[in-house]
Design an enzyme around this catalytic site. Structure first.
Site, PDB file in Angstrom:
ATOM      1  N   ASP A  49       0.025   4.182  -3.589  1.00 28.56           N
ATOM      2  CA  ASP A  49       1.468   4.369  -3.804  1.00 28.56           C
ATOM      3  C   ASP A  49       1.749   5.426  -4.874  1.00 28.56           C
ATOM      4  O   ASP A  49       2.698   6.210  -4.762  1.00 28.56           O
ATOM      5  CB  ASP A  49       2.133   3.045  -4.227  1.00 28.56           C
ATOM      6  CG  ASP A  49       2.432   2.143  -3.038  1.00 28.56           C
ATOM      7  OD1 ASP A  49       1.945   2.443  -1.931  1.00 28.56           O
ATOM      8  OD2 ASP A  49       3.146   1.134  -3.220  1.00 28.56           O
ATOM      9  N   HIS A 386      -1.568  -5.255   1.414  1.00 24.20           N
ATOM     10  CA  HIS A 386      -2.420  -5.522   0.251  1.00 24.20           C
ATOM     11  C   HIS A 386      -2.266  -6.937  -0.291  1.00 24.20           C
ATOM     12  O   HIS A 386      -3.236  -7.582  -0.683  1.00 24.20           O
ATOM     13  CB  HIS A 386      -2.120  -4.492  -0.840  1.00 24.20           C
ATOM     14  CG  HIS A 386      -0.653  -4.403  -1.223  1.00 24.20           C
ATOM     15  ND1 HIS A 386      -0.222  -4.267  -2.506  1.00 24.20           N
ATOM     16  CD2 HIS A 386       0.488  -4.452  -0.476  1.00 24.20           C
ATOM     17  CE1 HIS A 386       1.106  -4.215  -2.536  1.00 24.20           C
ATOM     18  NE2 HIS A 386       1.553  -4.313  -1.315  1.00 24.20           N
TER      19      HIS A 386
END
Ligand SMILES: O=C(O)C1=C[C@@H](OP(=O)(O)O)[C@@H](O)[C@H](O)C1
Ligand SMILES: C=C(OP(=O)(O)O)C(=O)O
Length: 426
Positions: A49, A386
């Site tokens: 990210d 995740h």
């Protein structure tokens, strides 16, 4: 696709130095890019990210130097919005903290940008943000499905003023509006339509804006007033707190099979709402200690709880698998927006919890989990999420192994999660 089988772990003990917070890392990178002056960021998270944000900033003409381990970054601020004579195409993966704030910043920049991402990003709504930006005269088109990325943004100077934003799906839309508002032509008022979700993330946004010299008047999370024509000022050096959502897995492990586990990098004064995951564990029966720079949990008998988790949707997922070890059922309430995150997390959680033997009731915005007498070995699908992978590692804290499919999906926020998790086994 790879999978990882975790053998039963009888006891956990130790200290984990947390990687930097995803939410803070991506906010600070963007604020530092827009600010006047140089910002040295320490304890920056290195994960997918953040890499997407860093790459996008580079494409947008921001210069920065990263340390070899990528946890320190010196950003040379632009002292204003982005500028590019050439159109840019940015790939933002599935990073909400990059897609939403960059949409707002680009709408106000002299840039034509195409914002792309992974397939799941094209199923995550962004219409509420686009509609609010359009009230500030932004020029944004949906390239495929109305209301969803990919987007074409023809950036221009925006006047600001009054904007109404629906707050019922994601707080990231408000975060995005807040971050650009001080740099617009006029003073702005942002009014929230519906009940704002995930409120503590707005506290993170406001706290970081304050570190860069901008204050916002927050009227009960319903109306925000921001003076226009301001410029962010670099605070010099800024330390990123440890990631409180990432801490939840280690703290839960201690509550289930401690020993004691201490996480460092966050403490009682941390700005992240997810530190209150520790309060939920305490409510379930665990012993919790707080310091200025640590949280520590020690095992005790756990019992089920019934709680509203709207304020901490990410850490709340960890409660779902912790519930497998508690006496009696646990109900996780008011988490409708789990459905629009990395996957439909209500459906995914329900499916996978059933595989290990739990009795699960999936409501539209809640999950009730009744643990089985004995957990079953299962191969857990992780849906490129995740948190599904990390949450289900807790199943190994029983006398049953667990197989995690595609464990590498933790790279979104926590690439070395499984190494750290297994290092606590004692
Ligand atoms: O602003 C942020 O940093 C985040 C806000 C939350 O999203 P929503 O506001 O969409 O619930 C959270 O789930 C996400 O992981 C990070
Ligand atoms: C919802 C999450 O991510 P994002 O920042 O992409 O919204 C998350 O990390 O759980």
């Amino acid at each position: 696709m790879n999978s990882l089988t975790l053998n039963p772990i009888a006891r956990v003990e130790g200290t984990v130095h947390l990687p930097g917070s995803k939410s803070i890392s991506n906010r600070v990178l963007l604020l530092a890019a827009l600010a006047k002056g140089e910002t040295r960021i320490t304890n920056l998270l290195d994960s997918d990210d953040i890499r997407h944000m860093l790459t996008a900033l580079k494409q947008l003409g921001v210069s920065y130097q990263l340390s070899a381990d990528r946890t320190e970054c010196l950003v040379n601020g632009l002292a204003g919005f982005f500028k590019s004579a050439e159109p840019v195409e940015l790939f933002l993966g599935n990073a909400g903290t990059a897609m939403r704030p960059l949409t707002a910043a680009l709408a106000a920049s002299e840039v034509t940008a195409h914002l792309k991402g992974e397939p799941r990003m094209y199923e995550r709504p962004i219409g509420h943000l686009v509609e609010a930006l359009q009230q500030w005269q932004a020029d944004i088109d949906y390239e495929k499905e109305p209301g969803f990325p990919p987007l074409t943004i023809r950036g221009q100077t925006l006047p600001g003023g009054v904007a109404r934003v629906n707050g019922s799906i994601s707080s990231q839309f408000l975060t995005a509006l807040l971050m650009i508002a001080p740099m617009l032509e006029n003073d702005s008022t942002i009014e929230i339509v519906g009940e704002l979700v995930s409120k503590p993330y707005i506290d993170i946004t406001l706290a970081l804006m304050a570190r860069f010299g901008v204050s916002v008047q927050n009227d009960r999370y319903q109306r925000f007033t921001i003076r226009g024509q301001q410029r962010y000022q670099s605070p010099g050096t800024i330390l990123v707190e440890g990631d409180a959502s990432s801490a939840s897995y280690f703290l839960a492990a201690a509550a289930i099979r401690g020993g004691t586990v201490k996480v460092t990098g966050i403490g009682r004064h941390a700005v992240q709402g997810d530190i209150h995951f520790a309060d939920a564990l305490e409510k379930m029966g665990a012993d919790v200690d707080w310091g200025d720079d640590f949280i520590q949990v020690t095992r005790n008998e756990l019992h089920g709880i019934d709680m509203d988790f709207n304020a901490i949707p990410d850490a709340a997922m960890t409660i779902a698998t912790t519930a497998l070890f508690a006496k009696g059922p646990t109900c996780i309430r008011n988490v409708y927006n789990w459905r629009v995150k990395e996957t439909d997390r209500l459906a995914a959680m329900a499916t996978e919890l059933k595989k290990v033997g739990a009795l699960v009731e999936e409501g539209q915005d809640y999950l009730t989990i009744t643990p089985p007498a004995k957990l079953q070995h299962a191969s857990i699908a992780t849906y490129d999420d995740h948190r599904m992978a990390m949450c289900f590692s807790l199943v190994a804290l029983s006398d049953t192994p667990v197989t995690i499919e595609d464990p590498e999906c933790t790279r979104k926020t926590f690439p070395n999660y499984f190494t750290l998790f297994q290092s606590l086994s004692s």
